[in-house]
Design a protein around this motif. Structure first.
Motif, PDB file in Angstrom:
ATOM      1  N   LEU A 178       8.787  54.186  64.030  1.00  0.00           N
ATOM      2  CA  LEU A 178       8.386  55.046  65.132  1.00  0.00           C
ATOM      3  C   LEU A 178       8.841  54.494  66.470  1.00  0.00           C
ATOM      4  N   ALA A 179       8.826  53.154  66.587  1.00  0.00           N
ATOM      5  CA  ALA A 179       9.297  52.536  67.829  1.00  0.00           C
ATOM      6  C   ALA A 179      10.787  52.807  68.037  1.00  0.00           C
ATOM      7  N   ALA A 180      11.550  52.756  66.951  1.00  0.00           N
ATOM      8  CA  ALA A 180      12.992  52.982  67.052  1.00  0.00           C
ATOM      9  C   ALA A 180      13.325  54.438  67.370  1.00  0.00           C
ATOM     10  N   SER A 181      12.475  55.354  66.891  1.00  0.00           N
ATOM     11  CA  SER A 181      12.750  56.780  67.084  1.00  0.00           C
ATOM     12  C   SER A 181      12.053  57.358  68.309  1.00  0.00           C
ATOM     13  N   GLY A 182      11.279  56.522  68.999  1.00  0.00           N
ATOM     14  CA  GLY A 182      10.573  56.996  70.183  1.00  0.00           C
ATOM     15  C   GLY A 182       9.294  57.744  69.877  1.00  0.00           C
ATOM     16  N   GLY A 183       8.787  57.607  68.642  1.00  0.00           N
ATOM     17  CA  GLY A 183       7.551  58.289  68.258  1.00  0.00           C
ATOM     18  C   GLY A 183       6.318  57.526  68.703  1.00  0.00           C
ATOM     19  N   LYS A 184       5.160  58.100  68.429  1.00  0.00           N
ATOM     20  CA  LYS A 184       3.901  57.457  68.784  1.00  0.00           C
ATOM     21  C   LYS A 184       3.580  56.386  67.745  1.00  0.00           C
ATOM     22  N   GLN A 185       3.621  55.126  68.162  1.00  0.00           N
ATOM     23  CA  GLN A 185       3.451  54.031  67.212  1.00  0.00           C
ATOM     24  C   GLN A 185       2.057  53.978  66.608  1.00  0.00           C
ATOM     25  N   MET A 186       1.067  54.528  67.314  1.00  0.00           N
ATOM     26  CA  MET A 186      -0.292  54.520  66.770  1.00  0.00           C
ATOM     27  C   MET A 186      -0.391  55.343  65.496  1.00  0.00           C
ATOM     28  N   GLU A 187       0.549  56.256  65.282  1.00  0.00           N
ATOM     29  CA  GLU A 187       0.532  57.061  64.063  1.00  0.00           C
ATOM     30  C   GLU A 187       0.780  56.214  62.820  1.00  0.00           C
ATOM     31  N   ALA A 188       1.336  55.020  63.014  1.00  0.00           N
ATOM     32  CA  ALA A 188       1.578  54.126  61.884  1.00  0.00           C
ATOM     33  C   ALA A 188       0.278  53.657  61.248  1.00  0.00           C
ATOM     34  N   PHE A 189      -0.825  53.767  61.980  1.00  0.00           N
ATOM     35  CA  PHE A 189      -2.106  53.274  61.487  1.00  0.00           C
ATOM     36  C   PHE A 189      -2.981  54.408  60.956  1.00  0.00           C
TER      37      PHE A 189
END
Length: 231
Positions: free
Chosen positions: A165-176
């Motif tokens: 998500l960090a690489a694609s510019g997404g919301k990193q909180m979605e990883a959790f």
């Protein structure tokens, strides 16, 4: 012609990394023997006590660990409990859910990080979860089951999603999302039944898995070394 001679046929275990199959065979084999014994299929009357005996001999006890700390004496047979407790479960259902999660998450982590990294993540998260369980709590309940190391694999999965998500510019909180959902289910279930404090070991396993992924995920170790050299 049998399916084995069909060029499109792939045995299901061929799709799983070797180390995941080994973990499955150990956990599944132990549970199969225990369940068969409780059903009266093997072992005779004494088989009823096999599960309790395994918990006593190979499960993890916070009280036992506290005693080792107090005496500053760490017998290898008791230290081995950090490794063995994930392969003992309280019931068939308890084992089934853990094994299914282990297969799915183990496959993903092994394919992305490599089999050695996946195994290290599994073992170290199990150790970390049990260690924090013993140090933080004064709980006489024995810790068994693959859930702390499986939550470590969830930590690895969350790290991979976080990096993606960090690489694609997404919301990193979605990883959790997955860990938040599982912890939420634990909370809801606790309203209807006593769930104990096993969640402490599971959440600790997740944290260990996420943190260790900074070392085990592809390219992360090289990136860390690069930053250290720049200093």
């Amino acid at each position: 012609m049998s399916d084995q001679h069909d060029p499109d046929f792939e045995p299901p275990f061929n799709k799983l990394p070797f180390i995941v199959v080994i973990l499955f065979l150990i956990a599944g084999g132990i549970e199969l023997a225990l369940s068969a014994g409780e059903a009266g299929l093997v072992g005779g009357p004494s088989a009823i006590g096999w599960r309790l005996g395994l918990v006593r001999d190979w499960g993890f006890s916070g009280d036992l660990f506290d005693a080792m700390l107090a005496q500053r004496y760490f017998p290898p047979e008791h230290l081995a409990r950090f490794i063995t407790y994930p392969f003992i479960h309280l019931s068939f259902t308890h084992a089934l859910i853990a094994i299914v999660l282990m297969l799915a998450l183990g496959k993903l982590c092994a394919e992305v990080m490599g089999q050695f990294a996946m195994l290290a993540l599994f073992v170290c998260s199990g150790i970390g979860g049990a260690l924090i369980y013993a140090l933080v709590l004064d709980d006489p309940v024995w810790l068994v089951g693959a859930y702390p190391p499986v939550y470590g694999l969830i930590g690895g999965y969350s790290f991979l999603m976080w990096r993606k998500l960090a690489a694609s510019g997404g919301k990193q909180m979605e990883a959790f999302t997955l860990i938040a959902m599982l912890m939420g289910l634990q909370l809801v279930w606790s309203l209807f039944s006593s769930v104990g404090y096993g969640w402490v070991a599971e959440l600790s396993g997740f944290v260990c898995g996420f943190v260790l992924s900074f070392l085990f995920a592809p390219g992360e170790w090289a990136r860390i070394l690069g930053k250290l050299r720049q200093r």
